[in-house]
Design an enzyme around this catalytic site. Structure first.
Site, PDB file in Angstrom:
ATOM      1  N   GLU A   1       7.502   1.768  11.471  1.00 56.09           N
ATOM      2  CA  GLU A   1       7.808   0.938  11.959  1.00 56.09           C
ATOM      3  C   GLU A   1       9.212   0.575  12.852  1.00 56.09           C
ATOM      4  OE1 GLU A   1       6.982  -2.515   9.560  1.00 56.09           O
ATOM      5  OE2 GLU A   1       5.972  -3.231  10.661  1.00 56.09           O
TER       6      GLU A   1
ATOM      7  N   GLY B   1       7.079  -0.215   6.968  1.00 56.25           N
ATOM      8  CA  GLY B   1       7.939  -0.464   7.672  1.00 56.25           C
ATOM      9  C   GLY B   1       8.987   1.417   8.015  1.00 56.25           C
TER      10      GLY B   1
ATOM     11  N   ALA C   1       8.594  -0.646   3.319  1.00 54.34           N
ATOM     12  CA  ALA C   1       9.486  -2.279   2.511  1.00 54.34           C
ATOM     13  C   ALA C   1       8.930  -1.670   1.098  1.00 54.34           C
ATOM     14  CB  ALA C   1       8.933  -3.169   3.518  1.00 54.34           C
TER      15      ALA C   1
ATOM     16  N   GLU D   1      -0.401  -1.430   5.548  1.00 47.64           N
ATOM     17  CA  GLU D   1      -0.357  -2.788   4.732  1.00 47.64           C
ATOM     18  C   GLU D   1      -1.308  -3.252   4.700  1.00 47.64           C
ATOM     19  OE1 GLU D   1       1.357  -1.953   7.147  1.00 47.64           O
ATOM     20  OE2 GLU D   1       4.102  -2.265   6.885  1.00 47.64           O
TER      21      GLU D   1
END
Ligand code: COA
Length: 258
Positions: free
Chosen positions: A114, A111, A66, A134
């Site tokens: 993910e 992300g 992200a 993260e």
């Protein structure tokens, strides 16, 4: 719809989404996520498309996570919305009746991993690195990472990856069952397309049934899971592909699925 950050392509039964932001290692901001969602919906609702491939532009990154610059100054409520939007986008891929393949051409971090974990198959180049970093920036995965990783590789490896934030090479990720297959970078898209085309020749109903039986069954106790399997199995017999598949076998010919 015109897209700024993704490329949408359709070749016969295969639809491809390429995240096209290589200067930022294909990092996902809200705009990119919303384009992926809309592009995916376009391919998902196209009856000609049987298999959807998602990849990243360039040779360095699939998706490096992200967008940290977008998240830097948001408050908890905005973070909740950011997570919800990402989770819903990935869930739509996971719930699709079509088979979705992540073609991981480099870094799949945060992300990016993910998103790849919400796909049915993860085919990676030998140059790829995957991880949930993260923790190193003071947060945790928010797009299903803690949950899907633990389900895919077990709590031991999930905790190792999420707690340390380390990225592991593709070969190691394949060994722990996180990747489906690893191939040399220059053969990645050929390998992905070969798998995609072989899936596209199979019955679309039985493919969807198999996908959902595995996904849904993993979320419930064994008795319930067997019931889910039984129901999908029985439903296959309501589809012409079952008669065609079995008849073709007995007639020693290739089946012509609908
Ligand atoms: N969000 C925003 N921008 C990102 C990004 C991310 N997740 N990942 C990479 N970028 C940007 C960098 O800021 C840089 O932009 P700039 O050229 O304008 O400075 C550009 O992409 C290239 O990245 P860079 O870090 O210079 O490449 P590198 O080869 O030195 O390192 C990585 C590659 C993947 C190791 C490194 O970019 C990285 O750690 N990215 C963040 C991974 C992460 O924590 N993801 C989870 C986020 S929740």
């Amino acid at each position: 719809m015109d897209f700024k950050h993704i490329l949408l392509e359709k070749k016969g039964p295969i639809g491809t989404i390429t995240v096209n932001r290589p200067d930022k290692l294909n990092a996902l901001n809200t705009e990119v996520v919303s384009e992926i969602r809309s592009g995916f919906e376009t391919l998902d609702t196209d009856p000609e498309v049987r298999v959807i491939v998602i990849t990243g532009k360039g040779e360095k990154a699939f998706i490096a996570g992200a967008d940290i610059s977008e998240m830097q100054d948001i408050d908890p409520l905005q973070a909740m919305a950011f997570a919800q939007n990402g989770q819903a986008t990935l869930r739509a891929m996971e719930r699709s009746d079509k088979i979705v393949i992540a073609a991981i051409n480099g870094y799949a971090l945060g992300g990016g991993l993910e998103l790849a974990m919400a796909c049915d198959l993860r085919i990676a180049s030998d140059t790829a690195k995957v991880g949930q970093p993260e923790i190193k920036i003071g947060v945790i995965p928010g797009w299903g990472g803690t949950q899907r990783l633990a389900r895919l590789v077990g709590k031991t490896k999930a905790k190792e990856l999420v707690l340390t934030g380390k990225a592991i090479p593709a070969s190691e990720a394949e060994a722990i069952g996180l990747l489906t297959m690893v191939v040399p970078l220059d053969t990645l898209m050929d390998a992905v397309m070969k798998v995609a085309h072989s899936l596209a020749e199979l019955g679309r109903f039985s493919l969807a049934a198999a996908k959902h039986a595995i996904d849904d069954g993993c979320e419930v106790d064994f008795e319930k899971a067997q019931e889910i399997e039984r129901q999908f199995f029985a439903l296959c017999f309501a589809h012409s592909d079952q008669k065609e598949g079995m008849t073709a076998f007995l007639e020693k010919r290739t089946p012509r699925f609908s």
